[in-house]
Scaffold this motif. Structure first.
Motif, mmCIF file in Angstrom:
data_model
loop_
_atom_site.group_PDB
_atom_site.id
_atom_site.type_symbol
_atom_site.label_atom_id
_atom_site.label_comp_id
_atom_site.label_asym_id
_atom_site.label_seq_id
_atom_site.Cartn_x
_atom_site.Cartn_y
_atom_site.Cartn_z
ATOM 1 N N GLU A 31 22.257 24.072 -0.004
ATOM 2 C CA GLU A 31 22.587 24.346 -1.400
ATOM 3 C C GLU A 31 21.415 24.902 -2.190
ATOM 4 O O GLU A 31 21.587 25.397 -3.287
ATOM 5 N N LYS A 32 20.211 24.790 -1.602
ATOM 6 C CA LYS A 32 19.042 25.246 -2.360
ATOM 7 C C LYS A 32 18.453 26.492 -1.700
ATOM 8 O O LYS A 32 18.559 26.688 -0.500
ATOM 9 N N PRO A 33 17.822 27.332 -2.511
ATOM 10 C CA PRO A 33 17.200 28.525 -1.951
ATOM 11 C C PRO A 33 15.960 28.141 -1.146
ATOM 12 O O PRO A 33 15.372 27.085 -1.354
ATOM 13 N N GLY A 34 15.620 28.992 -0.219
ATOM 14 C CA GLY A 34 14.432 28.740 0.587
ATOM 15 C C GLY A 34 13.910 30.054 1.126
ATOM 16 O O GLY A 34 14.419 31.128 0.800
ATOM 17 N N GLU A 35 12.908 29.967 1.968
ATOM 18 C CA GLU A 35 12.304 31.164 2.541
ATOM 19 C C GLU A 35 13.216 31.745 3.619
ATOM 20 O O GLU A 35 13.581 31.063 4.571
ATOM 21 N N ILE A 36 13.586 32.995 3.427
ATOM 22 C CA ILE A 36 14.413 33.700 4.412
ATOM 23 C C ILE A 36 13.525 34.696 5.138
ATOM 24 O O ILE A 36 12.932 35.575 4.520
ATOM 25 N N GLU A 37 13.421 34.512 6.447
ATOM 26 C CA GLU A 37 12.585 35.408 7.249
ATOM 27 C C GLU A 37 13.281 36.757 7.413
ATOM 28 O O GLU A 37 14.509 36.826 7.429
ATOM 29 N N PRO A 38 12.511 37.833 7.547
ATOM 30 C CA PRO A 38 13.115 39.154 7.760
ATOM 31 C C PRO A 38 14.021 39.138 8.994
ATOM 32 O O PRO A 38 13.657 38.575 10.026
ATOM 33 N N GLY A 39 15.212 39.696 8.858
ATOM 34 C CA GLY A 39 16.144 39.773 9.983
ATOM 35 C C GLY A 39 16.835 38.462 10.304
ATOM 36 O O GLY A 39 17.442 38.318 11.367
ATOM 37 N N ARG A 42 22.928 35.134 9.778
ATOM 38 C CA ARG A 42 23.751 34.365 8.845
ATOM 39 C C ARG A 42 23.896 32.944 9.396
ATOM 40 O O ARG A 42 23.725 32.713 10.581
ATOM 41 N N VAL A 43 24.200 31.999 8.521
ATOM 42 C CA VAL A 43 24.290 30.586 8.902
ATOM 43 C C VAL A 43 25.244 30.399 10.091
ATOM 44 O O VAL A 43 24.886 29.777 11.093
ATOM 45 N N MET A 44 26.444 30.954 10.009
ATOM 46 C CA MET A 44 27.427 30.736 11.085
ATOM 47 C C MET A 44 26.993 31.409 12.377
ATOM 48 O O MET A 44 27.212 30.853 13.456
ATOM 49 N N GLU A 45 26.382 32.585 12.292
ATOM 50 C CA GLU A 45 25.893 33.261 13.504
ATOM 51 C C GLU A 45 24.885 32.386 14.228
ATOM 52 O O GLU A 45 24.938 32.237 15.452
ATOM 53 N N LEU A 46 23.954 31.811 13.480
ATOM 54 C CA LEU A 46 22.925 30.974 14.089
ATOM 55 C C LEU A 46 23.553 29.727 14.713
ATOM 56 O O LEU A 46 23.209 29.358 15.838
ATOM 57 N N ILE A 47 24.471 29.098 14.010
ATOM 58 C CA ILE A 47 25.141 27.907 14.547
ATOM 59 C C ILE A 47 25.807 28.249 15.878
ATOM 60 O O ILE A 47 25.630 27.548 16.875
ATOM 61 N N GLU A 48 26.576 29.326 15.900
ATOM 62 C CA GLU A 48 27.279 29.705 17.123
ATOM 63 C C GLU A 48 26.305 30.025 18.251
ATOM 64 O O GLU A 48 26.512 29.595 19.392
ATOM 65 N N ASP A 49 25.243 30.762 17.948
ATOM 66 C CA ASP A 49 24.273 31.142 18.980
ATOM 67 C C ASP A 49 23.536 29.943 19.551
ATOM 68 O O ASP A 49 23.401 29.798 20.770
ATOM 69 N N VAL A 50 23.046 29.077 18.681
ATOM 70 C CA VAL A 50 22.253 27.932 19.129
ATOM 71 C C VAL A 50 23.128 26.959 19.917
ATOM 72 O O VAL A 50 22.725 26.469 20.978
ATOM 73 N N ILE A 51 24.323 26.695 19.428
ATOM 74 C CA ILE A 51 25.199 25.763 20.145
ATOM 75 C C ILE A 51 25.626 26.375 21.478
ATOM 76 O O ILE A 51 25.683 25.666 22.492
ATOM 77 N N ALA A 52 25.883 27.670 21.516
ATOM 78 C CA ALA A 52 26.233 28.321 22.790
ATOM 79 C C ALA A 52 25.096 28.181 23.800
ATOM 80 O O ALA A 52 25.342 27.915 24.986
ATOM 81 N N GLU A 53 23.861 28.329 23.347
ATOM 82 C CA GLU A 53 22.708 28.154 24.246
ATOM 83 C C GLU A 53 22.702 26.753 24.849
ATOM 84 O O GLU A 53 22.431 26.585 26.038
ATOM 85 N N TYR A 54 22.997 25.755 24.028
ATOM 86 C CA TYR A 54 22.993 24.378 24.515
ATOM 87 C C TYR A 54 24.146 24.118 25.482
ATOM 88 O O TYR A 54 24.000 23.360 26.432
ATOM 89 N N VAL A 91 28.635 28.571 2.570
ATOM 90 C CA VAL A 91 27.347 29.216 2.870
ATOM 91 C C VAL A 91 27.303 29.919 4.227
ATOM 92 O O VAL A 91 26.258 30.424 4.617
ATOM 93 N N THR A 92 28.419 29.977 4.938
ATOM 94 C CA THR A 92 28.390 30.512 6.307
ATOM 95 C C THR A 92 27.937 31.968 6.381
ATOM 96 O O THR A 92 27.402 32.387 7.401
ATOM 97 N N GLU A 93 28.123 32.729 5.322
ATOM 98 C CA GLU A 93 27.741 34.148 5.339
ATOM 99 C C GLU A 93 26.341 34.401 4.779
ATOM 100 O O GLU A 93 25.856 35.532 4.801
ATOM 101 N N GLN A 94 25.696 33.364 4.266
ATOM 102 C CA GLN A 94 24.338 33.527 3.744
ATOM 103 C C GLN A 94 23.346 33.627 4.898
ATOM 104 O O GLN A 94 23.574 33.092 5.979
ATOM 105 N N ARG A 95 22.238 34.295 4.647
ATOM 106 C CA ARG A 95 21.147 34.333 5.625
ATOM 107 C C ARG A 95 20.489 32.961 5.670
ATOM 108 O O ARG A 95 20.322 32.315 4.640
ATOM 109 N N VAL A 96 20.132 32.504 6.876
ATOM 110 C CA VAL A 96 19.528 31.173 6.991
ATOM 111 C C VAL A 96 18.097 31.173 6.494
ATOM 112 O O VAL A 96 17.361 32.140 6.668
ATOM 113 N N THR A 97 17.754 30.072 5.877
ATOM 114 C CA THR A 97 16.362 29.863 5.470
ATOM 115 C C THR A 97 15.638 29.214 6.647
ATOM 116 O O THR A 97 16.268 28.743 7.598
#
Length: 119
Positions: A31-39, A42-54, A91-97
């Motif tokens: 819910e709070k803003p934070g540092e977003i690294e270049p590139g 999105r939140v949902m993309e990262l969730i799917e990728d990381v969980i798929a790796e596991y 927040v699923t479409e926001q870029r992850v902090t």
């Protein structure tokens, strides 16, 4: 591990309930803003990728799993991702902090631990 119709490995267990509570207690990270690294993904993309790796790691580490057991893992992981999508829908479409990335990676590791314990 025995698997029968309707049985789950982790979704109906106390550990999963605790994991959902852990997510709930950490919602402020999303819910709070934070540092977003270049590139940053999105939140949902990262969730799917990381969980798929596991999931891949679980299957690689447990070569004795039957096709039925692997399918059950994938179905349950789909349920977990769906739950995450529901809870984080705003927040699923926001870029992850940076902080969100760390939390998502930790959360996915805890999901893997649940499956490791069930296997």
């Amino acid at each position: 591990m025995r698997v029968s119709g309707g049985q789950t490995m982790v979704l109906d267990k106390q550990g999963y309930d605790e994991l959902v509570m852990y997510l709930t207690h950490n919602l402020t990270l999303f819910e709070k803003p934070g540092e977003i690294e270049p590139g940053a993904p999105r939140v949902m993309e990262l969730i799917e990728d990381v969980i798929a790796e596991y999931v891949i790691k679980i299957c690689e580490q447990n070569t004795e799993l039957s096709t039925e057991q692997r399918s059950l893992i994938v179905r349950e992981v789909d349920g977990i991702v769906y739950d995450l999508q529901e809870v984080l829908s705003s927040v699923t479409e926001q870029r992850v902090t940076k902080e969100q990335r760390e939390f998502i990676e930790e959360f996915a590791g805890l999901v893997k631990n649940l499956f490791d314990a069930a296997i």
